[in-house]
Design an enzyme around this catalytic site. Structure first.
Site, PDB file in Angstrom:
ATOM      1  N   ASP A 308      44.698  43.809  46.830  1.00 11.50           N
ATOM      2  CA  ASP A 308      45.531  42.943  47.662  1.00 11.50           C
ATOM      3  C   ASP A 308      46.980  43.395  47.454  1.00 11.50           C
ATOM      4  OD1 ASP A 308      46.483  41.016  49.345  1.00 11.50           O
ATOM      5  OD2 ASP A 308      45.368  39.373  48.447  1.00 11.50           O
TER       6      ASP A 308
HETATM    7  C1  BGC Z   1      46.966  38.390  51.266  1.00  9.51           C
HETATM    8  C2  BGC Z   1      45.762  39.038  51.902  1.00  9.51           C
HETATM    9  C3  BGC Z   1      46.191  39.935  53.032  1.00  9.51           C
HETATM   10  C4  BGC Z   1      47.204  40.935  52.524  1.00  9.51           C
HETATM   11  C5  BGC Z   1      47.668  41.920  53.571  1.00  9.51           C
HETATM   12  C6  BGC Z   1      48.079  39.370  50.955  1.00  9.51           C
HETATM   13  O1  BGC Z   1      49.240  38.742  50.585  1.00  9.51           O
HETATM   14  O2  BGC Z   1      46.575  37.743  50.081  1.00  9.51           O
HETATM   15  O3  BGC Z   1      44.871  38.053  52.327  1.00  9.51           O
HETATM   16  O4  BGC Z   1      45.074  40.557  53.591  1.00  9.51           O
HETATM   17  O5  BGC Z   1      48.329  40.242  52.042  1.00  9.51           O
HETATM   18  O6  BGC Z   1      48.493  41.334  54.489  1.00  9.51           O
END
Ligand code: BGC
Length: 768
Positions: A308
Site C-alpha cells: 500500500d
Molecule cells: C489506500 C489504498 C489505495 C492506495 C492507492 C492507500 O492510501 O490505503 O486503499 O489503493 O492508497 O491509492
C-alpha cells in the site's frame, strides 16, 4: 513458522513455475505459454530493468507544471532512466475524462515500450464503479452491496467497472476491498461488504470474477486485473483509527479475516495489496509468514503482492522495525513483497539494485518478484497490446445507470416504521438536515476525488431533496437546520432550528437527513461514534414539533443514535448509495418500490458496547448459564441482518436432508418462505449455524448461506441451501480447521433444527 524456511521453499516453487512443474496445489492454473513468455522476457533483462519492474510511482512524478499533462523530461527520467514498471493514481489528485485518462496512459506506454520493451502497468482506485472518471458510472459503495444480500449486484458493478476502466486504457484496479467491517469506529468500513466473513467472501469473489472474467491467464479487453485488499486484518485496529495496530488471535485470522481473501484467490485474483498497519506487533509488509507462507506457499499462488501507499517507508519511519529505507526495502521484498508502491521516490529502484549487488536480496528472490510482475503483464495481454483500439459502446450507458439505481433500491434499509411510511400521496413534506441536498454525502469517498466531491462533478444527479421534490411536486419545503462547514468533514454548524420548527407547522411529516460528510482513510478518524451533537439536536427540535420524523441516515458507518431513535417514527439507513441513491429513496419512501435491504453489520447502541453478531456465547446472559451470571446483555440498536419491508414474510418447514452428518457429507437445508402481505417484496433469506459444544468457546451463531427471493403477495417459494458439513468447522487454537462431534443448531427466519455431527475431523492443510 521459520522465516528462512518459507522464503527458501517458495523460491524453489517459483523457480519451477517457468516450466509449469507439477505442484501439489496452485490456485491459479499454470499456463505454459504465459510462463514461456515470462522466461523469455526475464532472460533478456538487466538488473536495473528488473529493479524498475518492482517499483510503482504516483503519476505526480510525471506531471508538468500545469498538473494536467505529462512532462516529457520526467518521462525520460522515470521510465527511460529508472525503468519504473508501474504508475498509479490521477493527475492533480482529481478525476479526468476517459479520453484524458486514455491519452495519458498511451503516452506512458509508448515510452515504456520504446525505452524498456516492457509495458507499464497503470493502476487506479476504482472502488464503486469508475471512481476516477468524470464521465464514467458509479454504483453504491460496497457496504450497500452487502446490504442487498444479492451477489448479482457485485457482479454487475464488477463488470461495469472493468469495462469502463479498460475503456480508459487502464488494465488494473485496486478493488475489491474485503476488510471485515467489524469495528464501526474505523473510517473504512463502508469500503467493504460488512462484518461477516461469509457475506464478504461471497460478494468479493463474485466481484473478482466479474472484474477479471473467467480465465485469469488471459484477461480480455473487457476485463481488468484486481488487487484484492488490504491483506489482511486491516479493519480492526485496537484504537479504531486508520492504519494503527490490530491484535488478532491466529485462529480468528485464519477463520474470519482470511476467508474473503481465500475465496478471491480461488476465484483467480491476480494481485493483492497489503495491509498498511500491523497485526500482533508485526507490520504486515514485513510479515513473511502471511505474505510468503500463507499465500504464496500454502496456496501456490503465483500472483503479485503490491504494497500500500509508502508502506515500505513506514517500516522504518513509522513502525521502527527497520533502521532506514534500505533495510526496509530488503525486509519487505524478502518477506514477499513483489512491487513497492513508493509514490514519490524513483531512487527506490537503485536501492533494490544495491541490495541485490550486496546479496541482501538474493537473485532468486529478485527473479521471483520480477516473474510475478511480468506474469501479470502477460496475463493482461499488455505485451501484445500495450494500448488497444477496442470500442466501448456501453461506456456510461443507460444500462449501467439502471443497474446502479436497482442496486441502490435493494440496499437502502428500513430499520423502523411505526406506520408513517409509505408517505401519503398528498403529504406536505419538510426536508431538513445537512445530508438532504448533497451528492457528496450520497457517494462518500473515492468518488471523483479521494475524499469525495460528487457535487463538483455530477450536479445532474438528484440529491435526496431533489428526488423528493420531483416525486412530490409542490409539496416539499426545505430548511437545512444544520449544515456542513467547509473542508473539515466532521464539522457541522447550526443554521437555524427555529426555521425548522416554523416550517414544521405547515408540514405533515419531517424527513430529517443526517449522518456524515464524505471522508476516506485516515482523514476519517474521529473520537466519538455518536452522531454529532448538532445533528442530534436537530432531530430533537424536529420531533418537539409533534410532527412525525422520518430519520434518514446517510453515513459510512453506524453513528450512534440510541437517544434520538425513540423520537423518530421511522428510520432508514441509506448508507452510501451513490448518484441514484436519492431517486431510490424517494421511490422507497413513497411506496412506489418496496424495501428489501438488510444490515450487513450490527448497528450498535452504546459506545462501550460495540458488537458483531457472531459474539461468543459467554458474552450474553441468554446464551450463558453458570455460576457467574454477569449482567451481560447484547443491547444493540438493530442486529446484523435486520431490515423491514412493506410486506410480511412467513417462514415454515425448515428441513434438513439428514439428522446426522460426517465431515465429507453435504447437507441440503430448505425452508418455505411466504409473502403474507398485500404487496410484492423481496426477502433475503439467511441461514445460520450454532455449534452447541466445541473445544473453543463457540460463536453464538454464524452465517452459512443466504439467498434473495422475490415474492408476489400470497406466493410461497422453497429456498434451498447446499451446506457442506465442513462449513461447520472452526479453527482451533493450533491453527488447524476442526469439525467436532456433537450437535449443531441450524436456524433460519426464527425456525431452528438440530443436526448431529458423528465424527471429529481435523484438517492438516491450512484451508479446507
Ligand atoms: C489506500 C489504498 C489505495 C492506495 C492507492 C492507500 O492510501 O490505503 O486503499 O489503493 O492508497 O491509492
Amino acid at each position: 513458522m521459520n522465516f528462512t524456511k518459507i522464503v527458501m521453499s517458495t523460491l524453489c516453487v517459483s523457480a519451477a513455475v517457468g516450466a509449469c512443474a507439477p505442484k501439489a496445489q496452485q490456485v491459479i492454473p499454470c499456463d505454459k505459454a504465459v510462463e514461456a513468455k515470462v522466461e523469455k522476457v526475464l532472460s533478456g533483462m538487466t538488473l536495473q530493468e528488473k529493479a524498475g519492474q518492482l517499483v510503482q510511482l504516483n503519476i505526480s512524478t510525471l506531471e508538468d507544471a500545469t498538473r494536467e499533462a505529462i512532462d516529457p523530461a520526467k518521462l525520460d527520467k522515470i521510465i527511460g532512466q529508472y525503468k519504473v514498471g508501474s504508475i498509479l493514481n490521477v493527475m492533480h489528485d482529481a478525476a479526468h475524462s476517459r479520453e484524458q485518462t486514455a491519452a495519458m496512459v498511451r503516452q506512458i506506454q509508448e515510452k515504456s515500450m520504446e525505452a524498456i520493451g516492457i509495458p507499464c502497468i497503470y493502476g487506479l482506485d476504482m472502488i464503486h464503479g469508475a471512481s476516477y472518471l468524470t464521465d464514467g458510472s458509479l454504483y453504491p459503495q460496497e457496504i450497500n452491496l452487502g446490504a442487498t444480500f444479492n451477489p448479482e449486484y457485485a457482479a454487475l458493478m464488477g463488470r461495469a467497472m472493468a469495462y469502463e476502466t479498460r475503456a480508459a486504457q487502464v488494465p488494473w484496479v485496486f478493488s475489491p476491498v474485503m476488510d471485515l467491517g467489524r469495528d464501526p469506529r474505523w473510517p473504512r468500513i463502508w469500503e467493504s461488504f460488512g462484518e461477516d466473513p461469509y457475506l464478504q467472501a461471497r460478494m468479493a469473489a463474485e466481484e473478482t470474477r466479474a472484474l477479471q472474467g473467467e480465465d485469469p491467464n488471459h484477461i480480455d479487453l473487457q476485463h481488468v486485473a484486481v488487487s484484492i485488499k488490504h491483506f489482511m486484518g486491516y479493519g480492526v485496529p485496537l484504537s479504531g483509527k486508520d492504519r494503527t495496530p490490530a491484535y488478532i488471535a491466529e485462529n480468528d485470522l485464519r477463520e474470519k479475516y482470511f476467508a474473503p481473501f481465500l475465496a478471491c484467490f480461488r476465484a483467480g485474483a491476480l494481485t493483492a495489496m497489503v495491509n498498511s498497519a500491523s497485526i500482533n506487533g508485526v507490520p504486515t509488509h514485513a510479515n513473511a509468514t502471511l505474505l510468503t507462507g500463507w499465500v504464496k506457499e500454502q496456496l501456490g499462488w503465483d500472483g503479485m503482492l503490491v504494497t500500500d501507499w509508502a508502506d515500505i517507508d513506514n517500516l522504518w519511519n513509522r513502525d521502527h522495525v527497520a533502521a532506514d529505507k534500505k533495510e526496509a526495502v530488503a525486509m519487505g521484498i524478502n518477506a514477499g513483497i513483489d512491487m513497492i508502491m513508493d509514490p514519490y521516490d524513483p531512487e527506490c529502484c537503485n536501492v533494490i539494485v544495491d541490495l541485490v549487488n550486496e546479496g541482501t536480496i538474493s537473485e532468486a528472490r529478485l527473479n521471483d518478484a520480477v516473474r510475478r510482475v511480468l506474469r501479470l503483464k502477460v496475463r493482461l495481454g499488455l505485451f501484445d497490446k500495450p494500448v488497444w483500439d477496442e470500442v466501448y459502446p456501453d461506456f456510461a450507458s443507460e444500462k449501467y445507470a439502471r443497474e446502479s439505481y436497482a442496486t441502490a433500491l435493494e440496499s437502502e434499509v428500513l430499520l423502523k416504521n411505526e406506520g408513517v411510511l409509505p408517505l401519503k400521496e398528498n403529504s406536505r413534506i419538510l426536508v431538513c438536515g445537512p445530508n438532504a441536498n448533497s451528492l457528496r454525502t450520497l457517494n462518500g469517498g473515492w468518488s471523483y476525488t479521494w475524499q469525495g466531491s460528487a457535487d463538483d462533478y455530477v450536479p445532474q444527479y438528484n440529491t435526496i431533496l431533489e428526488a423528493l421534490q420531483k416525486r412530490y411536486p409542490g409539496q416539499v419545503t426545505w430548511v437545512p437546520g444544520v449544515v456542513y462547514d467547509g473542508s473539515d468533514w466532521q464539522k457541522d454548524v447550526v443554521a437555524s432550528f427555529q426555521q425548522v420548527k416554523n416550517e414544521a407547522k405547515k408540514a405533515d411529516v419531517i424527513v430529517c437527513c443526517v449522518g456524515e460528510n464524505s471522508y476516506c482513510e485516515t482523514p476519517g478518524n474521529m473520537d466519538d461514534l455518536n452522531l454529532s451533537a448538532n445533528q442530534k439536536q436537530l432531530v430533537r427540535e424536529a420531533a418537539s414539533t409533534g410532527k412525525p420524523v422520518v430519520l434518514v441516515l446517510n453515513e459510512g458507518r453506524p453513528r450512534l443514535i440510541g437517544d434520538i431513535e425513540p423520537l423518530c417514527a421511522a428510520v432508514v439507513d441509506v448508507m452510501l448509495p451513490s448518484n441514484f441513491g436519492g431517486d431510490a429513496l424517494a421511490a422507497l419512501l413513497s411506496g412506489d418500490e418496496n424495501f428489501s435491504g438488510k444490515l450487513p453489520f450490527t448497528y450498535s447502541k452504546h459506545i462501550n458496547a460495540l458488537h458483531t453478531y457472531d459474539y461468543k456465547v459467554t458474552e450474553h446472559r441468554e446464551t450463558m448459564e453458570g455460576s457467574y451470571n454477569y449482567d451481560a446483555v447484547m443491547d444493540v440498536q438493530w442486529p446484523f441482518g435486520h431490515g423491514l419491508s412493506y410486506t410480511k414474510f412467513d417462514y415454515k418447514n425448515l428441513q434438513v436432508s439428514a439428522a446426522e452428518v460426517k465431515a465429507g457429507d453435504v447437507l441440503t437445508v430448505s425452508v418455505d418462505v411466504t409473502n403474507t402481505g398485500d404487496r410484492a417484496g423481496k426477502e433475503a433469506v439467511l441461514l445460520y449455524s450454532s455449534d452447541l459444544v466445541a473445544s473453543l468457546i463457540p460463536d453464538v451463531k454464524r452465517l452459512r448461506g443466504f439467498e434473495k427471493v422475490a415474492l408476489e403477495p400470497g406466493e410461497t417459494k422453497t429456498v434451498t441451501f447446499r451446506l457442506p458439513a465442513s462449513d461447520l468447522a472452526f479453527v482451533g487454537g493450533d491453527g488447524r480447521w476442526r469439525l467436532e462431534k456433537g450437535d449443531f443448531r441450524l436456524s433460519c427466519g426464527g425456525l431452528g433444527t438440530l443436526v448431529r455431527c458423528t465424527e471429529t475431523k481435523v484438517w492438516e492443510t491450512p484451508n479446507i
